[in-house]
Design a protein around this motif. Structure first.
Motif, PDB file in Angstrom:
ATOM      1  N   VAL A 130     -36.863  51.011 -14.215  1.00  0.00           N
ATOM      2  CA  VAL A 130     -37.758  50.134 -14.925  1.00  0.00           C
ATOM      3  C   VAL A 130     -37.074  48.861 -15.126  1.00  0.00           C
ATOM      4  CG1 VAL A 130     -39.567  49.437 -16.616  1.00  0.00           C
ATOM      5  CG2 VAL A 130     -39.447  51.775 -16.035  1.00  0.00           C
ATOM      6  N   CYS A 131     -37.334  47.557 -14.421  1.00  0.00           N
ATOM      7  CA  CYS A 131     -36.810  46.420 -14.508  1.00  0.00           C
ATOM      8  C   CYS A 131     -37.897  45.392 -15.111  1.00  0.00           C
ATOM      9  CB  CYS A 131     -36.561  45.843 -13.533  1.00  0.00           C
ATOM     10  SG  CYS A 131     -35.401  46.976 -12.239  1.00  0.00           S
ATOM     11  N   LYS A 132     -37.278  44.643 -16.249  1.00  0.00           N
ATOM     12  CA  LYS A 132     -38.038  43.495 -16.592  1.00  0.00           C
ATOM     13  C   LYS A 132     -37.449  42.211 -16.409  1.00  0.00           C
ATOM     14  CE  LYS A 132     -39.913  45.851 -20.824  1.00  0.00           C
ATOM     15  NZ  LYS A 132     -40.040  46.109 -22.264  1.00  0.00           N
ATOM     16  N   ILE A 133     -38.053  41.209 -15.654  1.00  0.00           N
ATOM     17  CA  ILE A 133     -37.506  39.867 -15.409  1.00  0.00           C
ATOM     18  C   ILE A 133     -38.212  38.779 -16.086  1.00  0.00           C
ATOM     19  CG2 ILE A 133     -36.819  38.443 -13.417  1.00  0.00           C
ATOM     20  CD1 ILE A 133     -37.306  41.006 -11.543  1.00  0.00           C
ATOM     21  N   ASN A 134     -37.258  37.874 -16.752  1.00  0.00           N
ATOM     22  CA  ASN A 134     -37.930  37.029 -17.608  1.00  0.00           C
ATOM     23  C   ASN A 134     -38.663  35.855 -16.520  1.00  0.00           C
ATOM     24  OD1 ASN A 134     -37.387  37.878 -20.236  1.00  0.00           O
ATOM     25  ND2 ASN A 134     -35.311  36.938 -20.216  1.00  0.00           N
ATOM     26  N   THR A 135     -39.827  35.432 -17.038  1.00  0.00           N
ATOM     27  CA  THR A 135     -40.387  34.586 -16.160  1.00  0.00           C
ATOM     28  C   THR A 135     -40.434  33.197 -16.964  1.00  0.00           C
ATOM     29  OG1 THR A 135     -42.830  34.822 -17.289  1.00  0.00           O
ATOM     30  CG2 THR A 135     -42.276  36.052 -15.306  1.00  0.00           C
ATOM     31  N   GLN A 136     -40.551  32.021 -16.110  1.00  0.00           N
ATOM     32  CA  GLN A 136     -40.469  30.658 -16.735  1.00  0.00           C
ATOM     33  C   GLN A 136     -41.689  29.746 -16.532  1.00  0.00           C
ATOM     34  OE1 GLN A 136     -37.057  29.419 -14.422  1.00  0.00           O
ATOM     35  NE2 GLN A 136     -35.707  30.869 -15.271  1.00  0.00           N
ATOM     36  N   GLU A 137     -41.870  28.756 -17.141  1.00  0.00           N
ATOM     37  CA  GLU A 137     -42.729  27.812 -16.822  1.00  0.00           C
ATOM     38  C   GLU A 137     -42.627  27.164 -15.331  1.00  0.00           C
ATOM     39  OE1 GLU A 137     -45.910  25.091 -17.963  1.00  0.00           O
ATOM     40  OE2 GLU A 137     -44.779  26.272 -19.441  1.00  0.00           O
ATOM     41  N   PRO A 138     -43.617  27.173 -14.240  1.00  0.00           N
ATOM     42  CA  PRO A 138     -43.586  26.855 -13.182  1.00  0.00           C
ATOM     43  C   PRO A 138     -43.603  25.416 -13.088  1.00  0.00           C
ATOM     44  CG  PRO A 138     -45.906  27.616 -13.617  1.00  0.00           C
ATOM     45  CD  PRO A 138     -45.019  27.878 -14.814  1.00  0.00           C
ATOM     46  N   GLU A 139     -42.877  25.006 -12.060  1.00  0.00           N
ATOM     47  CA  GLU A 139     -42.462  23.404 -11.798  1.00  0.00           C
ATOM     48  C   GLU A 139     -43.412  23.069 -10.825  1.00  0.00           C
ATOM     49  OE1 GLU A 139     -38.519  23.124 -10.730  1.00  0.00           O
ATOM     50  OE2 GLU A 139     -37.722  23.076 -12.669  1.00  0.00           O
ATOM     51  N   GLU A 140     -43.826  21.749 -10.851  1.00  0.00           N
ATOM     52  CA  GLU A 140     -44.859  21.127  -9.936  1.00  0.00           C
ATOM     53  C   GLU A 140     -44.378  21.077  -8.229  1.00  0.00           C
ATOM     54  OE1 GLU A 140     -47.522  17.251  -9.286  1.00  0.00           O
ATOM     55  OE2 GLU A 140     -46.076  17.102 -10.885  1.00  0.00           O
ATOM     56  N   LEU A 141     -44.915  21.580  -7.322  1.00  0.00           N
ATOM     57  CA  LEU A 141     -44.538  21.773  -6.075  1.00  0.00           C
ATOM     58  C   LEU A 141     -44.887  20.774  -5.278  1.00  0.00           C
ATOM     59  CD1 LEU A 141     -45.383  25.807  -5.678  1.00  0.00           C
ATOM     60  CD2 LEU A 141     -43.276  24.585  -6.239  1.00  0.00           C
ATOM     61  N   LEU A 142     -44.077  20.485  -4.062  1.00  0.00           N
ATOM     62  CA  LEU A 142     -44.622  19.539  -3.186  1.00  0.00           C
ATOM     63  C   LEU A 142     -45.833  19.832  -2.599  1.00  0.00           C
ATOM     64  CD1 LEU A 142     -41.197  18.689  -1.721  1.00  0.00           C
ATOM     65  CD2 LEU A 142     -42.271  17.140  -2.918  1.00  0.00           C
ATOM     66  N   ASP A 143     -46.685  18.999  -2.243  1.00  0.00           N
ATOM     67  CA  ASP A 143     -47.885  19.053  -1.468  1.00  0.00           C
ATOM     68  C   ASP A 143     -47.545  18.528  -0.069  1.00  0.00           C
ATOM     69  OD1 ASP A 143     -50.283  19.548  -0.282  1.00  0.00           O
ATOM     70  OD2 ASP A 143     -51.320  18.375  -1.600  1.00  0.00           O
ATOM     71  N   PHE A 144     -47.299  19.039   0.799  1.00  0.00           N
ATOM     72  CA  PHE A 144     -47.103  18.344   2.327  1.00  0.00           C
ATOM     73  C   PHE A 144     -48.667  18.018   3.016  1.00  0.00           C
ATOM     74  CE2 PHE A 144     -42.908  20.077   1.543  1.00  0.00           C
ATOM     75  CZ  PHE A 144     -41.970  19.059   2.413  1.00  0.00           C
ATOM     76  N   ASP A 145     -49.573  18.674   2.336  1.00  0.00           N
ATOM     77  CA  ASP A 145     -50.923  18.372   2.829  1.00  0.00           C
ATOM     78  C   ASP A 145     -51.060  18.471   4.305  1.00  0.00           C
ATOM     79  OD1 ASP A 145     -53.480  17.695   2.607  1.00  0.00           O
ATOM     80  OD2 ASP A 145     -53.244  15.365   2.867  1.00  0.00           O
ATOM     81  N   PHE A 146     -50.795  19.672   5.040  1.00  0.00           N
ATOM     82  CA  PHE A 146     -50.510  19.944   6.139  1.00  0.00           C
ATOM     83  C   PHE A 146     -51.979  20.642   6.691  1.00  0.00           C
ATOM     84  CE2 PHE A 146     -46.417  19.234   8.288  1.00  0.00           C
ATOM     85  CZ  PHE A 146     -47.117  19.434   9.623  1.00  0.00           C
ATOM     86  N   CYS A 147     -53.067  20.053   6.455  1.00  0.00           N
ATOM     87  CA  CYS A 147     -54.376  20.561   6.917  1.00  0.00           C
ATOM     88  C   CYS A 147     -54.370  20.196   8.478  1.00  0.00           C
ATOM     89  CB  CYS A 147     -55.466  19.835   6.340  1.00  0.00           C
ATOM     90  SG  CYS A 147     -55.694  18.192   6.710  1.00  0.00           S
ATOM     91  N   SER A 148     -55.297  20.995   8.956  1.00  0.00           N
ATOM     92  CA  SER A 148     -55.289  21.132  10.777  1.00  0.00           C
ATOM     93  C   SER A 148     -55.725  19.747  11.323  1.00  0.00           C
ATOM     94  CB  SER A 148     -56.284  22.078  11.079  1.00  0.00           C
ATOM     95  OG  SER A 148     -57.585  21.812  10.690  1.00  0.00           O
ATOM     96  N   THR A 149     -56.526  19.056  10.357  1.00  0.00           N
ATOM     97  CA  THR A 149     -56.913  17.656  10.960  1.00  0.00           C
ATOM     98  C   THR A 149     -55.933  16.666  11.256  1.00  0.00           C
ATOM     99  OG1 THR A 149     -57.658  17.144   8.850  1.00  0.00           O
ATOM    100  CG2 THR A 149     -59.562  17.985  10.253  1.00  0.00           C
ATOM    101  N   LYS A 150     -54.767  16.835  10.319  1.00  0.00           N
ATOM    102  CA  LYS A 150     -53.563  15.989  10.319  1.00  0.00           C
ATOM    103  C   LYS A 150     -52.477  16.486  11.481  1.00  0.00           C
ATOM    104  CE  LYS A 150     -54.612  14.175   5.699  1.00  0.00           C
ATOM    105  NZ  LYS A 150     -53.911  13.878   4.351  1.00  0.00           N
ATOM    106  N   VAL A 151     -52.800  17.583  12.116  1.00  0.00           N
ATOM    107  CA  VAL A 151     -51.721  17.822  13.095  1.00  0.00           C
ATOM    108  C   VAL A 151     -51.766  17.226  14.291  1.00  0.00           C
ATOM    109  CG1 VAL A 151     -50.796  19.897  14.357  1.00  0.00           C
ATOM    110  CG2 VAL A 151     -51.357  20.389  12.023  1.00  0.00           C
TER     111      VAL A 151
END
Length: 281
Positions: A130-151
């Motif tokens: 059994v392993c317990k791993i501490n979790t943290q507050e998530p940081e804001e992630l980059l949004d590359f906005d790679f929708c198919s219409t922009k490819v």
């Protein structure tokens, strides 16, 4: 009793619970994005996405669909937390990275919610850890906005073609130049290293080319130091989709088939090298 059949203790309600008969399926995918110590995990009804970023220039995502798991349950619309990816991988491989023939490490993971640790129950040969791993507050992630219409341009290559390219090109070069065009040279990879310039061309009718959709000629350069982490995913993959948008942002999506024939995806997004001027191209 397999983990997938074990109910949680009475009164316990997990925001996320999942089980896998073979933990190696998860650990191999996570190693493909392990170029920074920490990752952000997002669980929805469709599965688990593990995101790693570096210097706001590169982002890697490992997608593990819900169907890969023997059990996958998310009690909220989405569950998100940040975790040490290094520690998670150490725990997943606590019984070693290679099992004896016919044996595998079964995994059950549970997360009660914000502020709680991620719990891992690993079983191999009747031994449970059994392993317990501490979790943290998530940081804001980059949004590359790679929708198919922009490819703007997209090709799909058999991965062996790209593996050969990385083996042949001069990796003393600081940048990898990618040219995608509806006309010759169609798809070209170039480096500029100590031994001079090197170019590798792929015609659109190459046996390695599975799809070719190029709307305009684009030439962009990317720092090789940013692309090198993606070679971990390339080594595991059977196909790779290469896409660019109008600003030259690059998407490398690797299709990975595990030992059981199930399909997962690892995607890398990379910013173009802004230090390169149009005159140099």
């Amino acid at each position: 009793m397999p983990f997938s059949a074990q109910p949680p203790a009475s009164g316990e309600r997990y925001a996320l619970s999942a089980s896998l008969d073979n933990a190696r399926h998860l650990s191999s995918l996570l190693r493909a994005v392990h170029f920074q110590d920490h990752a952000t995990c997002l669980a929805t009804a469709s599965g688990l996405r593990v995101t790693v970023e570096d210097a706001k220039c590169i982002q890697a995502n490992a997608f593990i669909q819900a169907e890969i798991f023997q059990e996958f349950s998310v009690q909220e619309e989405s569950v998100i937390f940040r975790i040490s990816l290094s520690v998670l991988l150490d725990c997943l491989t606590i019984f070693g990275t290679s099992s004896l023939p016919g044996t595998s490490t079964a995994l059950r993971l549970c997360y009660r919610g914000y502020g709680y640790p991620l719990m891992l129950f690993l079983e191999e040969g009747g031994v449970v850890t059994v392993c317990k791993i501490n979790t943290q507050e998530p940081e804001e992630l980059l949004d590359f906005d790679f929708c198919s219409t922009k490819v703007v341009n997209k090709i799909i290559l058999q991965s062996e073609g790209l593996r050969e390219a990385f083996a042949e090109l001069d990796m003393t070069s600081e940048v990898l130049q990618i040219t995608m065009s509806p006309d010759k040279p169609y798809f070209r990879l170039s480096t500029f290293g100590n031994a001079g310039s090197a170019h590798l061309d792929y015609p659109r009718d190459s046996d390695l080319m599975e799809a070719f959709h190029c709307n305009q000629t684009q030439t962009n350069r990317y720092k090789i130091s940013l692309l090198k982490p993606s070679t971990k995913a390339l080594a595991l993959s059977c196909k790779v989709s290469i896409r660019t948008d109008a600003q030259g942002f690059l998407s490398l999506q690797y299709m990975i088939r595990n030992e059981d024939g199930q399909i997962c995806f690892v995607e890398y997004y990379c910013c173009p090298d802004e230090n390169i001027t149009e005159a140099e191209l």
